[in-house]
Design a protein around this motif. Structure first.
Motif, short mmCIF file in Angstrom:
data_model
loop_
_atom_site.label_atom_id
_atom_site.label_comp_id
_atom_site.label_asym_id
_atom_site.label_seq_id
_atom_site.Cartn_x
_atom_site.Cartn_y
_atom_site.Cartn_z
N SER A 1 0.84 -1.20 0.00
CA SER A 1 0.00 0.00 0.00
C SER A 1 0.87 1.26 0.00
N ASP A 2 2.01 1.20 0.68
CA ASP A 2 2.95 2.33 0.62
C ASP A 2 3.48 2.50 -0.81
N TRP A 3 3.80 1.39 -1.46
CA TRP A 3 4.28 1.42 -2.85
C TRP A 3 3.24 2.10 -3.73
N CYS A 4 1.99 1.72 -3.55
CA CYS A 4 0.92 2.30 -4.37
C CYS A 4 0.79 3.80 -4.16
N PHE A 5 0.94 4.24 -2.92
CA PHE A 5 0.84 5.67 -2.63
C PHE A 5 1.94 6.44 -3.35
N VAL A 6 3.17 5.97 -3.21
CA VAL A 6 4.30 6.67 -3.84
C VAL A 6 4.17 6.58 -5.36
N ALA A 7 3.79 5.42 -5.88
CA ALA A 7 3.63 5.26 -7.33
C ALA A 7 2.52 6.17 -7.87
N SER A 8 1.48 6.40 -7.08
CA SER A 8 0.41 7.30 -7.53
C SER A 8 0.94 8.71 -7.69
N ARG A 9 1.85 9.09 -6.83
CA ARG A 9 2.45 10.43 -6.95
C ARG A 9 3.34 10.50 -8.20
N ILE A 10 4.07 9.45 -8.48
CA ILE A 10 4.87 9.40 -9.71
C ILE A 10 3.93 9.53 -10.91
N ALA A 11 2.80 8.84 -10.86
CA ALA A 11 1.83 8.87 -11.96
C ALA A 11 1.18 10.25 -12.11
N ASN A 12 1.24 11.06 -11.08
CA ASN A 12 0.73 12.44 -11.13
C ASN A 12 1.86 13.41 -11.41
N ASN A 13 2.62 13.12 -12.46
CA ASN A 13 3.67 14.04 -12.91
C ASN A 13 4.67 14.29 -11.77
N ASP A 14 5.14 13.20 -11.19
CA ASP A 14 6.09 13.26 -10.06
C ASP A 14 5.57 14.15 -8.92
N GLY A 15 4.29 14.05 -8.66
CA GLY A 15 3.68 14.78 -7.55
C GLY A 15 3.20 16.17 -7.89
N LYS A 16 3.60 16.69 -9.04
CA LYS A 16 3.22 18.06 -9.40
C LYS A 16 1.72 18.19 -9.65
N ASP A 17 1.07 17.10 -10.05
CA ASP A 17 -0.37 17.14 -10.32
C ASP A 17 -1.19 16.44 -9.23
N ASP A 18 -0.58 16.21 -8.06
CA ASP A 18 -1.34 15.64 -6.94
C ASP A 18 -2.50 16.56 -6.60
#
Length: 190
Positions: free
Chosen positions: A164-181
């Motif tokens: 679940s931690d992996w998914c959280f960090v990967a979701s941020r990567i998927a959001n333009n490295d966190g810029k689109d969080d």
């Protein structure tokens, strides 16, 4: 090797299913709930892969395979009899946990620290990964509860916790490295 030549067996029509050791249990048993939720999580990872490319897709593929290993581990309750088994049961290993940790660390190095909680969403991949995260957390809760009643491989619990931690960090990567969080704004709609 698995050979599935008949999909329905009718052996579960009375509400029971067979575990990996052949024992029959109720389909609503804690163990079946735990590995059934792992299977549900695996399905969401398959949906996430529809939006993934390159290294992210490779990592998601590895996780899906791990989740099948995890389901196999959880469906075989008699760990103390592993040495006596005709075929060695498949168990989760700490190396699988270590791989997730290394991937989390590598992804996190590309991200700015969070200064707010984030809302699930953003890109289609990030939204799908948040679904993976929440279902993985439910699988973890059920597996931890199972461990209070029966023997559970500690590496299985650790893997779900890291996943679940992996998914959280990967979701941020998927959001333009966190810029689109999508940031949470406390009390925004009061």
């Amino acid at each position: 090797m698995v050979i599935l030549n008949k999909i329905y067996t009718k052996t579960g029509d009375a509400g029971e299913t067979a575990l990996g050791n052949g024992a029959r249990v109720a389909k609503h048993s804690m163990r079946v709930n735990a590995y059934g939720t792992v299977d549900e999580a695996n399905a969401t990872f398959g949906l996430a892969r529809l939006h993934a490319e390159g290294e992210m897709d490779i990592q998601l593929s590895a996780i899906q395979n791990d989740l099948f290993d995890l389901g196999a581990d959880l469906c075989r309750p008699d760990m103390e009899k592993d040495a006596e088994a005709e075929y060695p049961p498949l168990r989760m290993l700490s190396t699988q946990v270590d791989r997730l940790e290394a991937e989390i660390d590598a992804m996190n190095d590309a991200l700015e620290p969070l200064r707010s909680f984030i809302l699930p969403g953003g890109s289609p991949l990030a939204a799908a990964l948040h679904m993976c995260r929440t279902i993985s957390r439910r699988a973890e809760r059920l597996t931890v509860e199972l461990a209070t009643m029966e023997n559970v491989n500690p590496a299985a619990v650790q893997y779900l916790n890291r996943l679940s931690d992996w998914c959280f960090v990967a979701s941020r990567i998927a959001n333009n490295d966190g810029k689109d969080d999508v940031l949470w704004v406390p009390g925004a709609n009061r």
